[in-house]
Scaffold this active site. Structure first.
Site, PDB file in Angstrom:
ATOM      1  N   HIS A   3       0.837  -1.205   0.000  1.00 31.39           N
ATOM      2  CA  HIS A   3       0.000   0.000   0.000  1.00 31.39           C
ATOM      3  C   HIS A   3       0.871   1.254   0.000  1.00 31.39           C
ATOM      4  CE1 HIS A   3      -3.734   2.087   2.042  1.00 31.39           C
ATOM      5  NE2 HIS A   3      -3.338   2.695   0.935  1.00 31.39           N
ATOM      6  N   ARG A  41       2.931   8.940  -6.602  1.00 36.02           N
ATOM      7  CA  ARG A  41       2.586  10.211  -7.266  1.00 36.02           C
ATOM      8  C   ARG A  41       3.227  10.389  -8.645  1.00 36.02           C
ATOM      9  NH1 ARG A  41      -1.242  10.322  -3.466  1.00 36.02           N
ATOM     10  NH2 ARG A  41      -0.567  11.141  -1.434  1.00 36.02           N
ATOM     11  N   ASP A 100      -8.472   2.793  -4.251  1.00 34.12           N
ATOM     12  CA  ASP A 100      -7.909   3.318  -3.009  1.00 34.12           C
ATOM     13  C   ASP A 100      -8.045   4.835  -2.916  1.00 34.12           C
ATOM     14  OD1 ASP A 100      -6.455   3.264  -0.565  1.00 34.12           O
ATOM     15  OD2 ASP A 100      -4.760   4.059  -1.667  1.00 34.12           O
ATOM     16  N   HIS A 139     -10.596   0.158   0.231  1.00 40.41           N
ATOM     17  CA  HIS A 139     -10.473   1.290   1.157  1.00 40.41           C
ATOM     18  C   HIS A 139     -11.756   1.298   1.981  1.00 40.41           C
ATOM     19  CE1 HIS A 139      -9.109   5.487   2.179  1.00 40.41           C
ATOM     20  NE2 HIS A 139     -10.390   5.548   2.521  1.00 40.41           N
ATOM     21  N   HIS A 169      -5.906  -0.423   5.899  1.00 44.42           N
ATOM     22  CA  HIS A 169      -5.806   0.466   7.068  1.00 44.42           C
ATOM     23  C   HIS A 169      -7.022   0.442   8.000  1.00 44.42           C
ATOM     24  CE1 HIS A 169      -8.028   2.862   4.220  1.00 44.42           C
ATOM     25  NE2 HIS A 169      -6.977   3.375   3.623  1.00 44.42           N
ATOM     26  N   ASN A 182      -6.969   9.451   6.272  1.00 46.40           N
ATOM     27  CA  ASN A 182      -8.248   8.817   5.958  1.00 46.40           C
ATOM     28  C   ASN A 182      -8.025   7.316   5.828  1.00 46.40           C
ATOM     29  OD1 ASN A 182     -10.931   8.463   5.217  1.00 46.40           O
ATOM     30  ND2 ASN A 182     -10.526   8.810   3.050  1.00 46.40           N
ATOM     31  N   ASP A 224       0.728   2.813   3.901  1.00 48.40           N
ATOM     32  CA  ASP A 224      -0.110   3.821   3.244  1.00 48.40           C
ATOM     33  C   ASP A 224       0.713   5.087   3.014  1.00 48.40           C
ATOM     34  OD1 ASP A 224      -2.208   5.161   2.060  1.00 48.40           O
ATOM     35  OD2 ASP A 224      -3.369   5.410   3.904  1.00 48.40           O
ATOM     36  N   HIS A 280       2.803  14.402   0.587  1.00 48.18           N
ATOM     37  CA  HIS A 280       2.222  15.709   0.275  1.00 48.18           C
ATOM     38  C   HIS A 280       3.252  16.775   0.649  1.00 48.18           C
ATOM     39  CE1 HIS A 280      -1.731  13.994  -0.437  1.00 48.18           C
ATOM     40  NE2 HIS A 280      -1.703  13.408   0.745  1.00 48.18           N
ATOM     41  N   GLY A 293      -3.204  11.976   4.756  1.00 55.04           N
ATOM     42  CA  GLY A 293      -2.109  11.049   4.587  1.00 55.04           C
ATOM     43  C   GLY A 293      -0.781  11.526   5.120  1.00 55.04           C
TER      44      GLY A 293
END
Length: 485
Positions: free
Chosen positions: A56, A60, A185, A211, A261, A307, A334, A338, A353
């Protein structure tokens, strides 16, 4: 050039051995020490284990490489002891198997590399970018077209990329990076297309990675903390509703559903009952649900916004208990990069995240092993062998390789695992662990492009010191103090 590690302990048998690693793969190598060439290393007190696998991650690439590229993401993974990851389909464009069009965001990267689908782009990343990534990876295809939730993806767009399909016609890169799972996801598969998505999974032999969370409003867990922050809350049963729905779907169809998760006591209890019934259900949780609860939002702010959201302190304890009793099959990061500017937008607008690859083992070791809930061997199972089985991989069997190359102890009283002498050196994917090392998490030293973690400044225990991929050293932070000569 080669390195010999003296007196290292095999993770599952406790046998002390010597390990011979051939020359570094310089094309792939990342390091934080000078221990990269010929020499002998005192590995007393260190553990040799199958490399970690993460089912998981979000890298990007294409579309948002300012957050994370394949290069930086794979470097982060190697730094964390990972040898294999599963890349989620929320790329830009989404990884749904369809040909991209020039007007789509991110399409220029795909088309400029000479490919017309995201799958082909990622499968051939090494050759088109002139690199050699230090981690293996599989691909997860979208459950719905464009991850929009309106129409299930067309199997014809992606089934050829599965493992075991028309392999004689595929090139080496396509064989190395197959599509192995289906997911939307970031959001649960909508009820309107769930049966069609499950039929796609059944038809192709893949499994659904779900998810297990859906909400239309809210930003953090509903409760005293959300009210104190003045932020709309997300009830805990938003997770349970998806879990119960998909357990029933697995019961009806026989399709393997893997829950991502999981974070609440009530969901774990539903999963326990489903497993007791013998249904094809597996689940993961993430380090942050073991180490943090919604009260930590008051300290870390949006660095801890995710999330599913961080749940109550009681749910955190229930998550640890679910790991300890075997309800949780594996741990996944996960890993969600960012920018800090994005994370500073506030609870209502900041993206969900955190990144996790480079400190996952230390955080989990601190909470689970130091906390007395599981032992070192079980943690390695949760991070290495269990996710490997989910992904259809064969974790490296260290003892079998020892028996193949050196059945009898040498004069020093130790057998030698010589990775230059095994029949299939390309299958030796290993991690060297300092299970007792205490260290401070410093995001500024991460190999990831991103820094969005609440664990900065934490003192944790247990650290990957080296990662070996296909018998070659691809990452090392072995301290110079361990060099014998």
């Amino acid at each position: 050039m080669m390195i010999t590690l003296r007196n290292i302990t095999v993770w599952d048998t406790g046998e002390a051995i010597d390990l011979i690693v051939p020359e570094t793969d310089a094309r792939r190598f990342f390091h934080e020490s000078d221990c990269v060439g010929d020499g002998e290393i005192d590995a007393t007190g260190l553990t040799l284990a199958p490399g970690f696998e993460d089912p998981h991650v979000h890298f990007r690439d294409p579309g948002q490489t300012y957050k994370e590229s394949m290069v930086s993401g794979c470097a982060a993974a190697a730094s964390g002891g990972y040898v294999n990851v599963l890349i989620m389909p929320n790329t830009v464009p989404a990884m749904d198997g369809r040909k991209v069009t020039p007007d789509e965001p991110g399409a220029a990267e795909v088309l400029g590399a000479g490919y017309d689908t995201v799958i082909d782009f990622l499968q051939h990343y090494d050759e088109t970018h002139g690199t050699a990534l230090p981690v293996r990876y599989d691909l997860c295809v979208c459950a719905s077209k464009g991850r929009a939730g309106a129409e299930a993806t067309d199997v014809a767009d992606w089934q050829w990329y599965r493992r075991g399909v028309d392999e004689a016609a595929k090139d080496e890169a396509q064989l190395a990076h197959p599509v192995t799972a289906i997911s939307d996801d970031g959001s649960a598969v909508p009820a309107a297309i769930l049966d069609e998505v499950l039929a796609n999974a059944e038809r192709t032999g893949l499994y659904l990675i779900e998810h297990c969370e859906h909400h239309d409003t809210g930003a953090v867990n509903e409760g005293p903390v959300s009210r104190r922050l003045g932020v709309p809350g997300i009830p805990e049963d938003t997770e349970l509703r998806i879990v119960e729905r998909d357990i029933e779907a697995a019961r009806r169809t026989g399709v393997h559903v893997h829950f991502q998760h999981v974070s609440t006591a009530i969901s774990f209890e539903a999963i326990r009952r489903a497993k007791a019934e013998g249904l094809p259900i597996t689940c993961e949780t993430a380090p942050h649900y073991l180490a943090l609860c919604d009260e930590d939002l008051l300290r870390y702010g949006t660095l801890a916004k995710m999330n599913p959201p961080l749940r109550s302190a009681e749910d955190r304890l229930a998550t640890i208990a679910a790991v300890a009793d075997g309800t949780v099959d594996m741990l996944a990061t996960d890993h969600a990069p960012h920018t800090i500017d994005e994370k500073n937008l506030g609870f209502l607008e900041a993206p969900n995240g955190i990144i996790g690859l480079e400190c996952a083992y230390g955080v989990c070791h601190k909470v689970l092993v130091e906390g007395g809930h599981i032992d070192d061997r079980r943690l390695i199972e949760l991070m290495a062998t269990a996710p490997a089985r989910l992904l259809g991989h064969h974790p490296t069997d260290i003892t079998a390789m020892l028996d193949e190359t050196d059945r009898d102890p040498r004069p020093a009283g130790r057998r030698v695992l010589d990775l230059t002498a095994v029949e299939h050196p390309e299958t030796a994917d290993l991690v060297l662990l300092a299970t007792d090392e205490r260290w401070i998490v410093d995001p500024e030293r991460f190999h990831s492009n991103a820094r969005n973690t609440p664990f900065g400044g934490w003192e944790v225990s247990g650290r990957p010191l080296a990662t070996i991929l296909g018998s070659r050293l691809v990452f090392s932070r072995i301290p110079d103090s361990r060099i014998i000569r």
